[in-house]
Write a protein that holds these residues in place. Structure first.
Motif, short mmCIF file in Angstrom:
data_model
loop_
_atom_site.label_atom_id
_atom_site.label_comp_id
_atom_site.label_asym_id
_atom_site.label_seq_id
_atom_site.Cartn_x
_atom_site.Cartn_y
_atom_site.Cartn_z
N GLY A 4 0.76 -1.22 0.00
CA GLY A 4 0.00 0.00 0.00
C GLY A 4 0.80 1.28 0.00
N LYS A 5 2.11 1.20 -0.23
CA LYS A 5 2.93 2.39 -0.18
C LYS A 5 3.84 2.51 -1.41
N VAL A 6 4.25 3.74 -1.69
CA VAL A 6 5.23 4.02 -2.73
C VAL A 6 6.56 4.30 -2.05
N TYR A 7 7.52 3.39 -2.24
CA TYR A 7 8.86 3.56 -1.69
C TYR A 7 9.76 4.14 -2.78
N PHE A 8 10.73 4.96 -2.36
CA PHE A 8 11.68 5.52 -3.32
C PHE A 8 13.07 5.53 -2.71
N ALA A 9 14.08 5.48 -3.59
CA ALA A 9 15.48 5.70 -3.21
C ALA A 9 15.95 6.90 -4.01
N ASP A 10 16.29 7.98 -3.32
CA ASP A 10 16.65 9.23 -3.97
C ASP A 10 18.12 9.54 -3.73
N GLY A 12 4.13 10.45 1.31
CA GLY A 12 3.04 10.72 2.22
C GLY A 12 1.95 11.51 1.53
N MET A 13 1.04 12.04 2.32
CA MET A 13 -0.05 12.83 1.78
C MET A 13 0.50 14.05 1.06
N GLY A 14 -0.10 14.35 -0.09
CA GLY A 14 0.37 15.48 -0.88
C GLY A 14 1.68 15.22 -1.58
N GLY A 15 2.15 13.97 -1.55
CA GLY A 15 3.40 13.62 -2.21
C GLY A 15 4.64 13.97 -1.42
N ALA A 16 4.48 14.37 -0.16
CA ALA A 16 5.64 14.72 0.65
C ALA A 16 6.47 13.49 0.96
N PRO A 17 7.81 13.58 0.84
CA PRO A 17 8.65 12.43 1.18
C PRO A 17 8.66 12.19 2.69
N VAL A 18 8.42 10.95 3.06
CA VAL A 18 8.46 10.54 4.47
C VAL A 18 9.72 9.70 4.65
N PRO A 19 10.75 10.22 5.31
CA PRO A 19 12.03 9.51 5.39
C PRO A 19 11.95 8.21 6.20
N ILE A 20 12.62 7.20 5.70
CA ILE A 20 12.87 5.97 6.45
C ILE A 20 14.34 5.92 6.84
N ALA A 21 15.20 6.24 5.88
CA ALA A 21 16.65 6.24 6.12
C ALA A 21 17.23 7.49 5.47
N THR A 22 17.89 8.32 6.25
CA THR A 22 18.50 9.54 5.73
C THR A 22 20.02 9.42 5.79
N ASP A 23 20.70 10.38 5.17
CA ASP A 23 22.17 10.37 5.12
C ASP A 23 22.70 9.06 4.55
N GLN A 24 22.06 8.59 3.49
CA GLN A 24 22.46 7.36 2.82
C GLN A 24 23.11 7.74 1.49
N PRO A 25 24.44 7.79 1.41
CA PRO A 25 25.11 8.30 0.21
C PRO A 25 24.79 7.48 -1.04
N GLY A 26 24.42 8.18 -2.10
CA GLY A 26 24.16 7.51 -3.37
C GLY A 26 23.06 6.49 -3.32
N ALA A 27 22.04 6.70 -2.48
CA ALA A 27 20.93 5.74 -2.41
C ALA A 27 20.33 5.58 -3.81
N SER A 28 20.15 4.33 -4.25
CA SER A 28 19.63 4.15 -5.60
C SER A 28 18.64 3.01 -5.74
N LEU A 60 13.33 -4.34 4.58
CA LEU A 60 13.53 -3.33 3.55
C LEU A 60 15.00 -3.33 3.17
N ALA A 61 15.28 -3.42 1.87
CA ALA A 61 16.67 -3.42 1.40
C ALA A 61 16.87 -2.22 0.49
N PHE A 62 18.03 -1.58 0.62
CA PHE A 62 18.35 -0.46 -0.26
C PHE A 62 19.85 -0.40 -0.47
N THR A 63 20.24 0.08 -1.64
CA THR A 63 21.66 0.15 -2.00
C THR A 63 22.20 1.55 -1.77
N THR A 64 23.48 1.62 -1.42
CA THR A 64 24.17 2.90 -1.25
C THR A 64 25.56 2.79 -1.87
#
Length: 374
Positions: free
Chosen positions: A54-60, A70-86, A97-101
């Motif tokens: 039910g959610k849209v996850y992103f790596a920016d 989140g509501m209105g398209g606001a980014p809701v952080p799960i992990a911050t300060d993640q260099p080169g998150a992709s 949850l798995a993400f690359t850095t």
């Protein structure tokens, strides 16, 4: 030219301002043709999406953030300060949850660290170090790139143009995308030119090495690169650059690759889509002719969508035939939800100014902001 390393430019957000204006259409009336409807315009470089539970996850990689909309398209952080998150993916049961850095020198585009972060229940954290695995094993050293038995004129020409003339796979890791599989994950490593299997405990192994991408240089291409006539007819084997991996309903892995070498149109649309046997690692080409194949999504009826960053569109592969599905300048990611709805992400742009976005590609209906119906 070692363009597996040129994808590091994406990780360092060097291409954020090199794409066309981000999104052509916004909140309009429902239509029956594919229509990108903006669901968020508050991102920078959303290299990958995951639509689950039910959610849209992103790596920016521009915000160095992994999060949800989140509501209105606001980014809701799960992990911050993640260099080169992709790359980003949820496990099938939703518990992990798995993400690359990737840590990249923005001047040289050399990667000093890269890997897969696996976050689970009760604050569990596992880091799979693909860079260390690459240093120790360098799986694509079995590949020969460049030119076999070049003449002196050819050697001099390519050397002067900054192309390595003849070499085998070199050490580099850029863990770019990730997909969830049973008992672990598969990482598309754009630096290693390979797919890595990562266990739930973080053990890395080689699943498949992508094949070199040969190109027979034409007179027009030689002229476009400023190369002399002696290179015309010469075959140059470029590096494959895996950019995304998805698990098909047939159990196979589907992978997009950039073609190596200059990634613009001067050498033609050479990106490709591949099918990889998840057990043997055997690689079969499904389709080619993409201009900047940076991501893919699997449809519910066998079709495959390919994001073409430099082509400014999403193409559809259906029974081996390739067609344009929707024009979307700056598109870098594409993903499907379980109900078949198609979503995409675009890069931010400097001139003209435009934000990074997440859009839902609809044929006349949309879902709620920040929520995907299962």
């Amino acid at each position: 030219m070692r363009t597996s390393k040129k994808l590091a430019a994406l990780g360092a957000v060097a291409l954020v301002f090199a794409t066309p204006a981000a999104v052509a259409s916004a909140h309009g009336k429902p239509v029956h043709t594919p229509n990108p409807v903006v669901q968020s315009d508050q991102l920078v470089a959303p290299f990958n999406l995951d639509l689950s539970f039910g959610k849209v996850y992103f790596a920016d990689g521009g915000l160095n953030m992994v999060g949800t909309l989140g509501m209105g398209g606001a980014p809701v952080p799960i992990a911050t300060d993640q260099p080169g998150a992709s790359g980003v993916a949820r496990s099938g049961d939703g518990r992990y949850l798995a993400f690359t850095t990737t840590v990249t020198n923005e001047e040289t585009f050399e990667n000093s660290a890269s890997g897969l972060n696996i976050w689970g229940p009760l604050g569990s954290r596992v880091y799979a170090d693909t860079h260390a695995f690459e240093v120790a094993n360098n799986p694509d050293q079995v590949n020969h790139y460049g030119i076999t038995n070049p003449s002196q004129c050819v050697t001099d020409a390519f050397t002067a143009a900054g192309f390595p003339v003849s070499y085998t796979g070199q050490v580099d890791s850029h863990a770019y995308s990730v997909a969830s599989v049973r008992n672990g994950w598969v990482v598309a490593d754009a630096g290693a030119n390979a797919l890595f299997k990562v266990s739930s405990t973080g053990t890395v192994s080689t699943l498949a090495v992508l094949p070199p991408q040969p190109l027979k240089i034409t007179a027009a291409q030689a002229a476009g690169l400023g190369l002399p006539d002696c290179v015309v007819g010469v075959t140059y084997a470029f590096e494959p650059v895996p950019t995304d991996v998805e698990v098909g309903r047939d159990g196979a892995l589907y992978v997009t690759t950039l073609p190596g070498g200059p990634e613009g149109p001067q050498l033609g649309a050479r990106g490709a889509l591949w099918r990889v046997d998840a057990r043997s690692g055997h690689v079969t080409k499904v389709a080619g002719g993409f201009l900047g194949a940076t991501n893919l999504a699997l449809g519910t009826h066998g079709q495959i969508y390919v994001a073409e960053l430099f082509g400014g569109k999403i193409s559809m592969v259906d029974r081996g035939r390739v067609s344009t599905f929707v024009t979307l300048p700056g598109v870098v990611a594409v993903e499907t939800a379980r109900n078949g709805s198609l979503w995409a992400a675009t890069m931010a742009n400097e001139d003209p100014a435009a934000p990074g976005t997440v859009v839902q590609v609809t044929r006349g209906h949309t879902h709620f902001w920040g929520h995907v119906h299962r």
